[in-house]
Design a protein around this motif. Structure first.
Motif, mmCIF file in Angstrom:
data_model
loop_
_atom_site.group_PDB
_atom_site.id
_atom_site.type_symbol
_atom_site.label_atom_id
_atom_site.label_comp_id
_atom_site.label_asym_id
_atom_site.label_seq_id
_atom_site.Cartn_x
_atom_site.Cartn_y
_atom_site.Cartn_z
ATOM 1 N N HIS A 144 -41.083 4.734 21.335
ATOM 2 C CA HIS A 144 -41.017 5.813 20.395
ATOM 3 C C HIS A 144 -42.246 6.705 20.328
ATOM 4 C CE1 HIS A 144 -40.656 8.228 16.783
ATOM 5 N NE2 HIS A 144 -41.822 7.923 16.352
ATOM 6 N N LEU A 145 -43.491 5.966 20.632
ATOM 7 C CA LEU A 145 -44.682 6.607 20.765
ATOM 8 C C LEU A 145 -44.973 7.251 21.951
ATOM 9 C CD1 LEU A 145 -46.928 3.687 19.031
ATOM 10 C CD2 LEU A 145 -46.369 5.833 18.004
ATOM 11 N N LEU A 146 -44.252 6.959 22.991
ATOM 12 C CA LEU A 146 -44.510 7.672 24.350
ATOM 13 C C LEU A 146 -43.307 8.847 24.453
ATOM 14 C CD1 LEU A 146 -44.698 4.437 26.812
ATOM 15 C CD2 LEU A 146 -46.436 6.098 26.471
ATOM 16 N N ASP A 147 -42.411 8.600 23.691
ATOM 17 C CA ASP A 147 -41.368 9.829 23.753
ATOM 18 C C ASP A 147 -41.747 10.892 22.779
ATOM 19 O OD1 ASP A 147 -40.008 8.433 25.590
ATOM 20 O OD2 ASP A 147 -38.580 7.640 24.158
ATOM 21 N N ASP A 148 -42.694 10.797 22.201
ATOM 22 C CA ASP A 148 -43.279 11.826 20.967
ATOM 23 C C ASP A 148 -44.417 12.360 21.304
ATOM 24 O OD1 ASP A 148 -42.751 13.608 19.090
ATOM 25 O OD2 ASP A 148 -42.704 12.051 17.414
ATOM 26 N N PRO A 149 -44.649 13.224 22.402
ATOM 27 C CA PRO A 149 -46.016 13.761 22.706
ATOM 28 C C PRO A 149 -46.487 14.866 21.799
ATOM 29 C CG PRO A 149 -44.222 14.887 24.121
ATOM 30 C CD PRO A 149 -43.647 13.654 23.260
ATOM 31 N N GLY A 150 -45.555 15.492 20.933
ATOM 32 C CA GLY A 150 -46.014 16.207 19.897
ATOM 33 C C GLY A 150 -46.847 15.835 18.824
ATOM 34 N N THR A 151 -47.002 14.637 18.593
ATOM 35 C CA THR A 151 -47.645 14.166 17.499
ATOM 36 C C THR A 151 -49.167 14.047 17.833
ATOM 37 O OG1 THR A 151 -45.504 12.895 16.931
ATOM 38 C CG2 THR A 151 -47.728 12.120 15.817
ATOM 39 N N ASP A 152 -49.910 14.665 16.998
ATOM 40 C CA ASP A 152 -51.533 14.362 17.333
ATOM 41 C C ASP A 152 -51.885 13.016 16.918
ATOM 42 O OD1 ASP A 152 -51.600 17.041 18.497
ATOM 43 O OD2 ASP A 152 -51.930 17.760 16.484
ATOM 44 N N ASP A 153 -52.748 12.423 17.750
ATOM 45 C CA ASP A 153 -53.371 11.371 16.952
ATOM 46 C C ASP A 153 -54.519 11.454 16.310
ATOM 47 O OD1 ASP A 153 -54.766 8.703 16.933
ATOM 48 O OD2 ASP A 153 -55.097 8.519 18.971
#
Length: 121
Positions: A103-112
């Motif tokens: 999930h974390l790898l598939d959702d690149p639109g989320t900013d850290d």
């Protein structure tokens, strides 16, 4: 998932004590007399017998007396039941962690939130 009833609870309660875990570790290598099992422990023989009784009550250990010598041995099926339960828990957690990683790898639109954006001081 199999229903272990209270038997698995008793096994883990018995293994919660370090002295009993040490006894199980020794017995996994093969049968041994109570006196040999007690030798490395800093406690009286009656105290060792109490620990053995707890291990017998949950089915992890079986003992038999021949003459004056009581010999203890591990019951591998009971130990295997606890091991199987732990393996099932480990498999479930690994699967959940793999899904989280995907999930974390598939959702690149989320900013850290811990990484400053470009142009920020």
């Amino acid at each position: 998932m199999p229903n272990y009833g209270g038997s698995l609870d008793r096994v883990f309660q018995a293994l919660a004590d370090g002295t009993r875990r040490a006894m199980v570790e020794r017995l996994v290598r093969g049968p041994v007399s109570v006196s040999e099992l007690a030798r490395p422990l800093e406690m009286s023989l009656p105290a060792v017998m109490q620990h053995i009784q707890v291990l017998e009550a949950c089915g992890l250990v079986r003992s038999e007396k021949t003459g004056r010598v009581r010999t203890c041995r591990i019951e591998p099926d009971v130990l295997r039941t606890a091991e199987d339960w732990l393996a099932g828990q480990r498999t479930s957690w690994e699967r959940l962690l793999d899904r989280l990683g995907d999930h974390l790898l598939d959702d690149p639109g989320t900013d850290d939130p811990g990484t400053p954006e470009q142009g920020s001081p």
